[in-house]
Design a protein around this motif. Sequence first.
Motif: not given
Length: 617
Positions: A455-478
């Motif tokens: 239920n914590m997914i943002p209204p803009n969907g998966m792309l916004a969730a990826l950068y909001a929750f995993h933007g710091q611990d994911t490779s910048r290349v990916l």
Amino acid sequence: MEEEEVKEMSELLSIPMPTRPPVSGPPSQLHSPSLARSPLLHSPTPQTPRAPVSGPPSQLHSPSLTRSPLLHSPTSQTPRTSELHSIPATPRPPVSAPPSQLHSPSLTRSPLLHSAMPRTPRFARTPLASPMRRAIVNMRAYLEDIGHLTKLDPHDAWLPITESRNGNAYYSAFHTLSSGIGFQALVLPLAFTFLGWTWGILCLSVAFAWQLYTLWLLVQLHESVPGTRYSRYMHLAEAAFGELGLPNSRFRPISSTAASPCCLLCIFSGAKLGKWLALFPILYLSAGICTAIIIVGGGAMKLFFQIVCGATCDSKPLTAAEWYLVFTCLAVVLSQLPNLNSIAGISLIGSVTAVTYCTLIWVISVSKGRLPGVSYHPVEAKSDVDRVLGILNALGIISFAFRGHNLVLEIQATMPSSLKHPSRVPMWRGVKAAYLLIAFCLYPIAICGFWAYGNMIPPNGMLAALYAFHGQDTSRVLLGLTALLVVFNCLSCFQIYAMPIFDTMEAGYTKNKNRPCPRWLRSAFRAFFAAVSYFMAVAFPFLSDLAGLIGGMALPVTFAFPCFMWILVKKPERYSAMWYSNWVLGSAGMVLSLILTIAGVWNLVKTGIDIRFFKPE
């Protein structure tokens, strides 16, 4: 005495003496069915040959000559059929007639006219030796190949959708995949927050099967009428629903095959029912999705720049409106390709990028694990009305995920078609391959996304969730690659969704001027549409937040109209399985569209929305 005369005549004419005397009669009666019943053929005794019948040319084929006593002598003997055809032809005097009758149709078919001419050798009677026979053979082969004469609008050769008809199953797969999957799939986990696991998967599966069935209906309806190809969704809607109500439609009134509610709709609809039923949803889909694509594509370009530049970048970044403009300029450059077949390579790139970034997003989300404190229970509503509105909004999001039906006939129109090789075969083959890949993208995105974020997914969907929750611990290349793939996919989707608009604009010019659209004017049309879409994106930057409302308004094009058009065009037997299924699905689609639209508007009024006119972020 008579036998000696016959021998002398045979020797003079160099004709071998037949075993039986030849049958004489008017040339026009030699192959007549009445000759088989003539007494000449049943005479018990031989008969001496008589002089050929002569008369004016106008009397050679006279019916009265058939009843001549010369042909009904009681003393004639009938040879058998095989013997009759084996009797050598006797020379006859040439036919003379006035010049005005030499080319008479009746005289042309007279054996007297051809008996005086030299016999044509067998090799000269072959189709290759005769231009007329060669033309007949070629025409017969052509008709056998196409099955019927397809009536094509001569202006179609000048329009971008039907300018090229050399498509194939691969092209249909590329276009269908590029138009059938995109940014709208990234918001599917948001629908699961209102429906939960069971109802979310069930509704997604029902919608997938439903839209695949209606897509099959459209593929079959492309050439449902012999000699006609419905190359555009609008043309099929006008032909099926009629232009001045159904009585003036090219099909028979629906009252004989359908029920009374549709008849009442046709009576009270006014002029051009089919056009008004399909015009708004189609234009809304094409123009609205192009506007949303600019918003999503421009935002992805801004995100890509931020990832590449990093937090320590000193350069002044562009604003959101400027990124929208950069994306629009790139889209205008690609839109200069002339027709739908020419963008098959772009659709291939868009398909590959869509499948790749969808896979990357859910794989990264699953690999990072579930968020702490994630919940899978449906969102708690303050009241029953809010709960119902949330469920209807989720259904609208699911229906919006299945788009592209307004482009099915246009894609199929780019293929050659004949009776032996109809276009529906390669089209359906490409559709099946495309939707197999679409299913492999939609289900993992919806299920894995809801599993990872709940239920914590943002209204803009998966792309916004990826950068909001995993933007710091994911490779910048990916992260940068994912954003770049979204940009490429948006650029390709813009081309195929804008093609019906380009086609409509150029059709108005070609019909008025009766000539193809000049290159400079075609470029101006496409740049003008891109400018209008850019203006709408800047003026309504919150348009991508209206996924539920857009899905409800555009739902009939995908789920309802194909069922009604099948009933009107194919006319299935009343109370048959196809009749019931299409009536139920079409009626359910219209009711669902009405409910979702009302619920979407009510939800906007009740909960509100961050309306930012001319303030893109």
